[in-house]
Scaffold this active site. Sequence first.
Site, PDB file in Angstrom:
ATOM      1  N   GLY A  29     -35.167  18.350  24.909  1.00 28.80           N
ATOM      2  CA  GLY A  29     -36.196  17.361  24.605  1.00 28.80           C
ATOM      3  C   GLY A  29     -35.824  16.501  23.418  1.00 28.80           C
ATOM      4  N   GLY A  30     -36.681  16.505  22.392  1.00 29.53           N
ATOM      5  CA  GLY A  30     -36.418  15.708  21.195  1.00 29.53           C
ATOM      6  C   GLY A  30     -35.139  16.100  20.499  1.00 29.53           C
ATOM      7  N   GLY A  89      -9.242 -10.604  33.116  1.00 25.64           N
ATOM      8  CA  GLY A  89     -10.381 -10.382  32.245  1.00 25.64           C
ATOM      9  C   GLY A  89     -10.170  -9.247  31.269  1.00 25.64           C
ATOM     10  CB  ALA A  90      -8.309  -6.054  31.433  1.00 22.21           C
TER      11      ALA A  90
END
Length: 489
Positions: A145-146, A382-383
């Site tokens: 959880g937290g 693009g790399a």
Amino acid sequence: MSAGPPPDPRDPRARLEALCDPGSTRPLLPDDGPGDGPGDGPGAGPGAGVVAVTGSVAGVPTVVFACDPRAQGGALDARGCAVVLAAYERALADGAPVVGLWHSAGARLQEGPRALEAVGRVFAAMTRASGRVPQVSVVLGPAAGGAAYGPALTDAVVLGPAARVFVTGPDVVRSVTGEDTDAEHLGGPDAHARRSGVAHVAAGSDAEALQHGRALVGLLGAQGAWDAAARAGRVEERDLGALLPASPRRAYDVHPLLDAVLDAPLGTPGAGGSLELHPAWAPNAVTALGRLAGRTVGVVATNPLRLGGCLDAASGEKCARFVRTCDALGVPLVVLVDTPGYLPGVAQEWDGVVRRGAKLLHAFAEAVVPRVTVVVRKAYGGAQIALNSRALGATRVLAWPGAEVAVMGPVAAVRVLRRRELAQAPPERREALEAELAAEHERASGGLARALEVGVVDEVVDPARTRSALVRALAAAPARRGAHGNIPL
């Protein structure tokens, strides 16, 4: 005479002492007197279930807190959260790293909304500290959880073998979804080191996990500086080119190259050591912290042994978070590039390669720390842009002789540009024609010479002189750090 019961390995004070330098710890909070749980005593409020101290870790003044799993499984109530908040206040006041040793069932159920409010305040404090001081989490048991989100908000997460990190446990998963699982499969070290990317490092023992925590504090908290000799380029050189295969088409593991670039090989413990982060998640890209001529640097490298060195959705996200971490904490960056581009495919597009790859573009374009790229063999498409190009503000881009910088490889290019000519060629002539056209395309596009001419590459360096070129370029740039937090990506 009885020797008494053996020490409890879950004792938070024993864990704090094991993390910190011998004799350095001091209670962060005064002893408030007798309490109602094992967490009571110096450094904790009565029944808080959290202990906090100041001390030194790897020689660095540090604030450390530890959950006490002997007090209701380490569940956090308002008092325990107040101890964590005090730790963060002190760390921010001192400009010191903060380390959390997590072993907690999450918010204490008996307190209901009061516990939720207190845990939320801890999250807010962590966010305020993000990018201002290094934050390291070492998870030594269940963190639910937290207590799962707490580590996830920090800069680096180390998991011990008993770590189990999940928002909802196996019983809840089973009752809600019908999926039959156990705590280890759901949130154990392997799940988070290989699949989710939550864990930066997975350790084989609690002692090793604490050692990794010490290494991270040493690298991020005591970064060092380049001396006059290093600034002048007088550093130990190594023949990096000898580590590559003779054939430019052959794949290789980039790790030996990184070992030679850094002062000490990856995985070397101690103040001058180095540490790879996320080694099992998106292994086609390597992210690591180490030292270069005595100063901490971050390294991003593509690994041709995995996916040919292609970037993909996961590696884009992995590298983006690492770049932002280094920028926020003022760590200079070294980027080693040998990539044919982004990995194509329907699965990649559906996995968000556009969205997750854009994170890497954003991270480098936003970064202000000194950052130098070395093109080892090839940087395509693009790399090439995404991996710290000059267009995105790189301090300097170096290339080894024979390196290729292009939209795509020459063979792939002619298959697009000259596909009709290739299709009309006799089958027995097609392979030779393709090679001729590729060579012609490479000459026409200019290759490395054109990249130098237009400023995509600043300098061609001998592989054996790479370390000195890197240090000169990084040391000559103004020391800066990004004015932003380190949001989990």
